[in-house]
Scaffold this motif. Structure first.
Motif, PDB file in Angstrom:
ATOM      1  N   GLN A   1       0.838  -1.213   0.000  1.00 27.27           N
ATOM      2  CA  GLN A   1       0.000   0.000   0.000  1.00 27.27           C
ATOM      3  C   GLN A   1       0.865   1.253   0.000  1.00 27.27           C
ATOM      4  O   GLN A   1       0.548   2.248  -0.656  1.00 27.27           O
ATOM      5  CB  GLN A   1      -0.930   0.007   1.225  1.00 27.27           C
ATOM      6  N   TRP A   2       1.963   1.223   0.747  1.00 25.43           N
ATOM      7  CA  TRP A   2       2.907   2.343   0.793  1.00 25.43           C
ATOM      8  C   TRP A   2       3.463   2.624  -0.606  1.00 25.43           C
ATOM      9  O   TRP A   2       3.450   3.761  -1.085  1.00 25.43           O
ATOM     10  CB  TRP A   2       4.030   2.007   1.763  1.00 25.43           C
ATOM     11  N   ALA A   3       3.966   1.567  -1.256  1.00 28.63           N
ATOM     12  CA  ALA A   3       4.551   1.730  -2.589  1.00 28.63           C
ATOM     13  C   ALA A   3       3.503   2.225  -3.584  1.00 28.63           C
ATOM     14  O   ALA A   3       3.769   3.139  -4.381  1.00 28.63           O
ATOM     15  CB  ALA A   3       5.150   0.407  -3.057  1.00 28.63           C
ATOM     16  N   GLN A   4       2.305   1.633  -3.540  1.00 29.55           N
ATOM     17  CA  GLN A   4       1.245   2.052  -4.461  1.00 29.55           C
ATOM     18  C   GLN A   4       0.925   3.532  -4.291  1.00 29.55           C
ATOM     19  O   GLN A   4       0.767   4.265  -5.275  1.00 29.55           O
ATOM     20  CB  GLN A   4      -0.013   1.222  -4.221  1.00 29.55           C
ATOM     21  N   HIS A   5       0.813   3.974  -3.039  1.00 29.18           N
ATOM     22  CA  HIS A   5       0.459   5.366  -2.767  1.00 29.18           C
ATOM     23  C   HIS A   5       1.462   6.331  -3.390  1.00 29.18           C
ATOM     24  O   HIS A   5       1.079   7.299  -4.071  1.00 29.18           O
ATOM     25  CB  HIS A   5       0.383   5.607  -1.255  1.00 29.18           C
ATOM     26  N   PHE A   6       2.751   6.058  -3.188  1.00 30.46           N
ATOM     27  CA  PHE A   6       3.748   7.016  -3.644  1.00 30.46           C
ATOM     28  C   PHE A   6       4.026   6.906  -5.141  1.00 30.46           C
ATOM     29  O   PHE A   6       4.393   7.903  -5.776  1.00 30.46           O
ATOM     30  CB  PHE A   6       5.021   6.886  -2.815  1.00 30.46           C
ATOM     31  N   ILE A   7       3.836   5.729  -5.722  1.00 23.98           N
ATOM     32  CA  ILE A   7       3.939   5.623  -7.177  1.00 23.98           C
ATOM     33  C   ILE A   7       2.773   6.361  -7.828  1.00 23.98           C
ATOM     34  O   ILE A   7       2.971   7.133  -8.776  1.00 23.98           O
ATOM     35  CB  ILE A   7       3.984   4.154  -7.628  1.00 23.98           C
ATOM     36  N   ASP A   8       1.564   6.135  -7.323  1.00 23.04           N
ATOM     37  CA  ASP A   8       0.411   6.857  -7.872  1.00 23.04           C
ATOM     38  C   ASP A   8       0.589   8.369  -7.729  1.00 23.04           C
ATOM     39  O   ASP A   8       0.307   9.131  -8.665  1.00 23.04           O
ATOM     40  CB  ASP A   8      -0.879   6.420  -7.169  1.00 23.04           C
ATOM     41  N   ARG A   9       1.040   8.794  -6.581  1.00 25.14           N
ATOM     42  CA  ARG A   9       1.259  10.222  -6.344  1.00 25.14           C
ATOM     43  C   ARG A   9       2.246  10.796  -7.362  1.00 25.14           C
ATOM     44  O   ARG A   9       2.046  11.880  -7.926  1.00 25.14           O
ATOM     45  CB  ARG A   9       1.775  10.435  -4.925  1.00 25.14           C
ATOM     46  N   GLY A  10       3.322  10.067  -7.613  1.00 23.89           N
ATOM     47  CA  GLY A  10       4.310  10.516  -8.587  1.00 23.89           C
ATOM     48  C   GLY A  10       3.794  10.482 -10.013  1.00 23.89           C
ATOM     49  O   GLY A  10       4.021  11.423 -10.787  1.00 23.89           O
ATOM     50  N   PHE A  11       3.090   9.416 -10.356  1.00 23.91           N
ATOM     51  CA  PHE A  11       2.571   9.298 -11.720  1.00 23.91           C
ATOM     52  C   PHE A  11       1.490  10.333 -12.009  1.00 23.91           C
ATOM     53  O   PHE A  11       1.331  10.778 -13.153  1.00 23.91           O
ATOM     54  CB  PHE A  11       2.031   7.887 -11.951  1.00 23.91           C
ATOM     55  N   GLN A  12       0.742  10.720 -10.986  1.00 25.98           N
ATOM     56  CA  GLN A  12      -0.266  11.766 -11.174  1.00 25.98           C
ATOM     57  C   GLN A  12       0.378  13.094 -11.545  1.00 25.98           C
ATOM     58  O   GLN A  12      -0.228  13.917 -12.239  1.00 25.98           O
ATOM     59  CB  GLN A  12      -1.114  11.915  -9.909  1.00 25.98           C
ATOM     60  N   ALA A  13       1.598  13.324 -11.083  1.00 26.75           N
ATOM     61  CA  ALA A  13       2.351  14.519 -11.478  1.00 26.75           C
ATOM     62  C   ALA A  13       3.041  14.325 -12.822  1.00 26.75           C
ATOM     63  O   ALA A  13       3.105  15.246 -13.650  1.00 26.75           O
ATOM     64  CB  ALA A  13       3.387  14.858 -10.405  1.00 26.75           C
ATOM     65  N   LEU A  14       3.561  13.123 -13.044  1.00 28.20           N
ATOM     66  CA  LEU A  14       4.349  12.849 -14.241  1.00 28.20           C
ATOM     67  C   LEU A  14       3.499  12.795 -15.510  1.00 28.20           C
ATOM     68  O   LEU A  14       3.926  13.285 -16.566  1.00 28.20           O
ATOM     69  CB  LEU A  14       5.082  11.525 -14.042  1.00 28.20           C
ATOM     70  N   GLU A  15       2.319  12.226 -15.428  1.00 30.08           N
ATOM     71  CA  GLU A  15       1.463  12.061 -16.612  1.00 30.08           C
ATOM     72  C   GLU A  15       1.185  13.382 -17.328  1.00 30.08           C
ATOM     73  O   GLU A  15       1.416  13.479 -18.547  1.00 30.08           O
ATOM     74  CB  GLU A  15       0.159  11.365 -16.211  1.00 30.08           C
ATOM     75  N   PRO A  16       0.702  14.435 -16.650  1.00 26.93           N
ATOM     76  CA  PRO A  16       0.451  15.688 -17.377  1.00 26.93           C
ATOM     77  C   PRO A  16       1.727  16.344 -17.899  1.00 26.93           C
ATOM     78  O   PRO A  16       1.706  16.998 -18.948  1.00 26.93           O
ATOM     79  CB  PRO A  16      -0.255  16.575 -16.348  1.00 26.93           C
TER      80      PRO A  16
END
Length: 220
Positions: A133-148
């Protein structure tokens, strides 16, 4: 470009098959067509071979990679990649244009400093049963910034139509995302870029599934 005789010796990569940072260096070597030797450093066996006194002389941070090249030892994958780019012929890994060069560094740093370290083994080992859950949270957080950001900078690859250090950073991070069951479908630009890059030979031969220290059950 003049290279001294010490450059004729093969570089030595001390790394781990599934380490994102080691993988980045393998990709850079492959893109540049540089032959090198590998010395596996098992991050779990014997309590972690990166903690031995012998390895600490190579990398006092007790992390991989450590790269012996041209009579010096370098750690930190982005420093290694930029050194390779500045001292070896072959396709450039950073664009000549200052704006694009800055974008490549920005994307690389977002991944290498803002996303990937939070899934490092020494971090997630502290999280116990919550490590996924920790890894998922921070990967999602990063990808949400990286995608745009990538929507703005990408052509065929992360920045325009030439492979760069940003692409070298992206592929191992998507592998980590999939390993931790992150839904990459939410990030269509990241997904497209990753699929395109995985068709390139330098990325395929550098994959964790085909390294000298890859366990038999994980080999492609």
């Amino acid at each position: 470009m003049h290279l001294s005789l010490v450059c004729l010796a093969k570089p030595v990569l001390h790394g781990y098959f599934r380490s994102s940072c080691s993988w980045r260096v393998r990709i850079a070597f492959a893109l540049k067509g540089i032959e090198y030797d590998q010395v596996p450093v098992h991050l779990i066996k014997d309590g972690g071979q990166q903690h031995t006194e012998q390895y600490q002389t190579l990398n006092p941070m007790q992390q991989v990679p450590a790269v012996e090249i041209d009579g010096i030892t370098l750690s930190q994958s982005l420093a290694v990649i930029q050194y390779i780019d500045e001292t070896r012929p072959g396709p450039p890994l950073l664009p000549a244009d200052p704006k694009k060069r800055a974008q490549v560094r920005m994307i690389s740093d977002i991944i290498a400093s803002g996303i990937q370290p939070l899934q490092n083994l020494h971090v997630i080992q502290k999280m116990g049963t919550e490590k996924v859950q920790w890894a998922q949270h921070f990967i999602d957080r990063g990808f949400q910034a990286l995608e745009p950001l990538l929507k703005q900078t990408a052509g065929k690859y992360c920045v325009g139509d030439e492979i760069s250090m940003a692409d070298i950073c992206l592929v191992p991070q998507v592998y980590n995302a999939e390993r931790f069951k992150v839904d990459v479908e939410q990030y269509p630009t990241i997904k497209r870029l990753n699929e395109t890059l995985l068709e390139i030979e330098a990325f395929r031969v550098s994959d964790p599934s085909c390294q000298p220290d890859t366990p038999e059950d994980l080999r492609a």
